[in-house]
Design an enzyme around this catalytic site. Structure first.
Site, PDB file in Angstrom:
ATOM      1  N   TYR A  94     -23.786   8.337  20.531  1.00 55.54           N
ATOM      2  CA  TYR A  94     -23.944   8.158  21.976  1.00 55.54           C
ATOM      3  C   TYR A  94     -23.812   6.683  22.344  1.00 55.54           C
ATOM      4  O   TYR A  94     -23.153   6.327  23.329  1.00 55.54           O
ATOM      5  CB  TYR A  94     -25.313   8.695  22.400  1.00 55.54           C
ATOM      6  N   SER A 143     -25.416   3.525  30.518  1.00 52.15           N
ATOM      7  CA  SER A 143     -26.767   3.690  29.987  1.00 52.15           C
ATOM      8  C   SER A 143     -27.165   2.371  29.353  1.00 52.15           C
ATOM      9  O   SER A 143     -26.302   1.561  28.989  1.00 52.15           O
ATOM     10  CB  SER A 143     -26.779   4.793  28.926  1.00 52.15           C
TER      11      SER A 143
END
Length: 253
Positions: free
Chosen positions: A151, A138
């Site tokens: 995250y 990501s």
């Protein structure tokens, strides 16, 4: 005589980017092996792909369960491509009040899950003579933002895993590709992150005319995997045009 199709394993293939990537790879001629915890979803997708004339199989798997991952690896007669897609985000709390259990769960699925499957399949990928490991990270793995530390930390670790593996296996017939998507609207990512709160999930994309779709990311996966064997896409960052960084997004009023 027609050559046998190459085998691509896709984790987290029950929806979103994983399912879209499996479809694109099947369309590109791969035999796809779909894995995810939700057996009904991957079995339905495998059936859909077979009905379209593709080769597809489903295998229910929790990537955080090392014994199950090893058992799965033993069922494969070969593997040419591994797409490490299983992952996800939980919560958006600041560091001061973040839930350590959520941090632990994110680390286990994003990092240890990727580690388990990569370790288990690396011998087969190497034996194929032309293997590819894809790690779906990501843009969170390349930049921080408020409310995302758990995250972000997991995705930074996953990025480091991919980067280090590439260094360690250079000279073997296996390439390591990292694809880092930015804002992608899928049916479950934000909803899972906000524990089913539909309003919070919708606000992630509020005012953004065209976030990326799962299919957009799947196209990049198929592109990278189908380059000639000597071509390695080390890192491919893909964002919607409206997103300049993790914290700079154009939103229409």
């Amino acid at each position: 005589m027609t050559a046998a199709p190459r085998t691509a394993v896709v984790t987290g293939a029950s929806g979103g980017i994983g399912a879209a990537s499996a479809e694109r790879l099947a369309e590109a001629g791969f035999r796809v092996v779909l894995t995810a915890r939700r057996a009904d979803r991957i079995e339905a997708l495998a059936a859909k792909l077979r009905a379209a004339g593709h080769r597809a199989e489903a295998y229910a798997l929790d990537v955080t369960d090392r014994a199950a991952v090893d058992a799965f690896a033993r069922t494969l007669d070969e593997a040419h491509v591994l797409v490490n897609n299983a992952g996800g985000a939980l919560g958006a709390d600041p560091v001061a009040s973040g839930d350590p259990d959520e941090w632990r769960r994110m680390y286990e699925v994003n990092v240890l899950g990727t580690l388990h499957v990569t370790q288990a399949l690396l011998p087969a990928l190497t034996a194929s003579g032309d293997g590819t490991v894809v790690v779906l990270t990501s843009t969170a793995g390349h930049g921080t933002y408020e409310g995302g530390a758990g995250y972000v930390a997991a995705k930074h670790a996953e990025h480091v895993l991919a980067e280090t593996l590439r260094l360690e296996i250079v000279g073997t017939p296996v390439r390591v590709i990292e694809i880092a998507p930015g804002m992608v609207r899928t049916e479950g990512f934000a909803l899972t992150r906000f524990h089913g709160d539909e309003e919070k999930a919708a606000n992630v994309y509020k005012g953004v005319a065209e976030p990326l779709t799962a299919e957009d990311v799947a196209d990049t996966v198929a592109f990278a995997v189908t380059r000639p064997a000597h071509v390695n896409i080390d890192l491919l960052v893909v964002r919607p045009r409206a997103q300049a960084s993790n914290t700079k997004v154009h939103r229409e009023s």
